[in-house]
Design an enzyme around this catalytic site. Sequence first.
Site, PDB file in Angstrom:
ATOM      1  N   THR A   1     -53.448  -2.201  37.651  1.00  0.00           N
ATOM      2  CA  THR A   1     -52.687  -3.413  37.325  1.00  0.00           C
ATOM      3  C   THR A   1     -53.011  -4.493  38.337  1.00  0.00           C
ATOM      4  O   THR A   1     -53.407  -4.190  39.472  1.00  0.00           O
ATOM      5  CB  THR A   1     -51.168  -3.148  37.338  1.00  0.00           C
ATOM      6  OG1 THR A   1     -50.475  -4.319  36.940  1.00  0.00           O
ATOM      7  CG2 THR A   1     -50.674  -2.758  38.718  1.00  0.00           C
ATOM      8  N   ASN A   2     -52.855  -5.743  37.934  1.00  0.00           N
ATOM      9  CA  ASN A   2     -52.987  -6.856  38.881  1.00  0.00           C
ATOM     10  C   ASN A   2     -51.616  -7.407  39.244  1.00  0.00           C
ATOM     11  O   ASN A   2     -51.508  -8.430  39.897  1.00  0.00           O
ATOM     12  CB  ASN A   2     -53.844  -7.974  38.253  1.00  0.00           C
ATOM     13  CG  ASN A   2     -55.302  -7.558  38.186  1.00  0.00           C
ATOM     14  OD1 ASN A   2     -55.863  -7.065  39.158  1.00  0.00           O
ATOM     15  ND2 ASN A   2     -55.921  -7.745  37.020  1.00  0.00           N
TER      16      ASN A   2
ATOM     17  N   LYS B   1     -45.227  -4.812  40.226  1.00  0.00           N
ATOM     18  CA  LYS B   1     -45.215  -3.439  39.713  1.00  0.00           C
ATOM     19  C   LYS B   1     -45.709  -2.454  40.770  1.00  0.00           C
ATOM     20  O   LYS B   1     -45.217  -1.340  40.872  1.00  0.00           O
ATOM     21  CB  LYS B   1     -46.124  -3.336  38.482  1.00  0.00           C
ATOM     22  CG  LYS B   1     -45.572  -3.970  37.229  1.00  0.00           C
ATOM     23  CD  LYS B   1     -46.494  -3.645  36.078  1.00  0.00           C
ATOM     24  CE  LYS B   1     -46.145  -4.372  34.816  1.00  0.00           C
ATOM     25  NZ  LYS B   1     -47.116  -4.152  33.747  1.00  0.00           N
TER      26      LYS B   1
ATOM     27  N   ASP C   1     -48.702  -0.170  29.559  1.00  0.00           N
ATOM     28  CA  ASP C   1     -48.646  -1.271  28.603  1.00  0.00           C
ATOM     29  C   ASP C   1     -47.242  -1.282  28.002  1.00  0.00           C
ATOM     30  O   ASP C   1     -46.674  -0.214  27.730  1.00  0.00           O
ATOM     31  CB  ASP C   1     -49.701  -1.102  27.513  1.00  0.00           C
ATOM     32  CG  ASP C   1     -50.075  -2.444  26.886  1.00  0.00           C
ATOM     33  OD1 ASP C   1     -49.977  -3.478  27.576  1.00  0.00           O
ATOM     34  OD2 ASP C   1     -50.458  -2.472  25.708  1.00  0.00           O
ATOM     35  N   THR C   2     -46.683  -2.478  27.839  1.00  0.00           N
ATOM     36  CA  THR C   2     -45.300  -2.614  27.374  1.00  0.00           C
ATOM     37  C   THR C   2     -45.218  -3.601  26.218  1.00  0.00           C
ATOM     38  O   THR C   2     -45.961  -4.580  26.190  1.00  0.00           O
ATOM     39  CB  THR C   2     -44.408  -3.126  28.539  1.00  0.00           C
ATOM     40  OG1 THR C   2     -44.351  -2.123  29.541  1.00  0.00           O
ATOM     41  CG2 THR C   2     -42.992  -3.426  28.067  1.00  0.00           C
TER      42      THR C   2
ATOM     43  N   GLY D   1     -40.294 -12.463  31.300  1.00  0.00           N
ATOM     44  CA  GLY D   1     -40.585 -12.143  29.906  1.00  0.00           C
ATOM     45  C   GLY D   1     -39.411 -12.450  28.994  1.00  0.00           C
ATOM     46  O   GLY D   1     -38.827 -13.533  29.025  1.00  0.00           O
TER      47      GLY D   1
HETATM   48  P1  IMP Z   1     -47.047  -5.657  30.300  1.00  0.00           P
HETATM   49  O1  IMP Z   1     -47.788  -4.703  29.435  1.00  0.00           O
HETATM   50  O2  IMP Z   1     -46.193  -4.967  31.317  1.00  0.00           O
HETATM   51  O3  IMP Z   1     -47.943  -6.700  30.928  1.00  0.00           O
HETATM   52  O4  IMP Z   1     -46.020  -6.451  29.381  1.00  0.00           O
HETATM   53  C1  IMP Z   1     -46.441  -7.243  28.282  1.00  0.00           C
HETATM   54  C2  IMP Z   1     -45.415  -8.323  27.982  1.00  0.00           C
HETATM   55  O5  IMP Z   1     -44.188  -7.713  27.569  1.00  0.00           O
HETATM   56  C3  IMP Z   1     -45.035  -9.190  29.174  1.00  0.00           C
HETATM   57  O6  IMP Z   1     -45.890 -10.303  29.297  1.00  0.00           O
HETATM   58  C4  IMP Z   1     -43.625  -9.627  28.844  1.00  0.00           C
HETATM   59  O7  IMP Z   1     -43.641 -10.727  27.969  1.00  0.00           O
HETATM   60  C5  IMP Z   1     -43.085  -8.437  28.094  1.00  0.00           C
HETATM   61  N1  IMP Z   1     -42.337  -7.544  29.015  1.00  0.00           N
HETATM   62  C6  IMP Z   1     -42.789  -6.414  29.619  1.00  0.00           C
HETATM   63  N2  IMP Z   1     -41.820  -5.857  30.354  1.00  0.00           N
HETATM   64  C7  IMP Z   1     -40.742  -6.655  30.241  1.00  0.00           C
HETATM   65  C8  IMP Z   1     -39.435  -6.610  30.798  1.00  0.00           C
HETATM   66  O8  IMP Z   1     -39.054  -5.720  31.573  1.00  0.00           O
HETATM   67  N3  IMP Z   1     -38.597  -7.604  30.446  1.00  0.00           N
HETATM   68  C9  IMP Z   1     -38.966  -8.618  29.589  1.00  0.00           C
HETATM   69  N4  IMP Z   1     -40.170  -8.718  29.068  1.00  0.00           N
HETATM   70  C10 IMP Z   1     -41.065  -7.734  29.383  1.00  0.00           C
END
Ligand code: IMP
Length: 191
Positions: A7-8, A12, A68-69, A149
């Site tokens: 991750t960058n 995190k 990934d989220t 987010g």
């Molecule tokens: P990532 O895969 O962790 O980079 O998450 C992808 C996108 O999901 C982020 O750019 C946020 O828009 C959203 N996201 C991820 N985690 C959260 C959180 O804990 N709260 C709110 N938005 C989140």
Amino acid sequence: MKIVFATNNQHKLEEIRKAIGNKHEIVSLKEIGFEKDIPETHDTLEGNASEKSAHIYNQYKLNCFADDTGLEIDILNGEPGVYSARYAGENPSFEDNMNKVLEKMKAETNRSARFRTVISLIINGNETQFEGICPGTIMTEKYGESGFGYDPIFMPNGYQETFAELSLEVKNKISHRGLATDKLIDFLNKI
Ligand code: IMP
């Protein structure tokens, strides 16, 4: 064990280092000299998490994990999902993404949703995945200032405040990422 977190996101990194203690050394992409963006070309969280960890493992042959989220909204058939970061176009702000969700949900009464995180861990070439799910509700407007987010429009089940109103301590305990990370740490501590 030395493990790369692909991750960058400095936030995190700090979070997981704190949670994992000194049993394992978590190394950043910068520390291994990887300065580019890792490709994310899949249409599932599972696919993207695997792609990111495999990218680093194949290049460096170092044990590593990636996450990934996505925010999955039932009435929008799981949108924004894997496209959560870029829902409102290329390089949108968090505000742009939230506004798009609020607009699409304007007339909807079914507001159930969940945040879902998938972590892909590769140890000696073998992959294991961990999933964390946090169910909740999409609000009709934004509440709270903290977090990032979609936090101001997401209220986790069992709480009367959004992620942006809850303390970071509470959020980390119940969040998708917190739950997936707990499973990862459990697994690593058994190795
Ligand atoms: P990532 O895969 O962790 O980079 O998450 C992808 C996108 O999901 C982020 O750019 C946020 O828009 C959203 N996201 C991820 N985690 C959260 C959180 O804990 N709260 C709110 N938005 C989140």
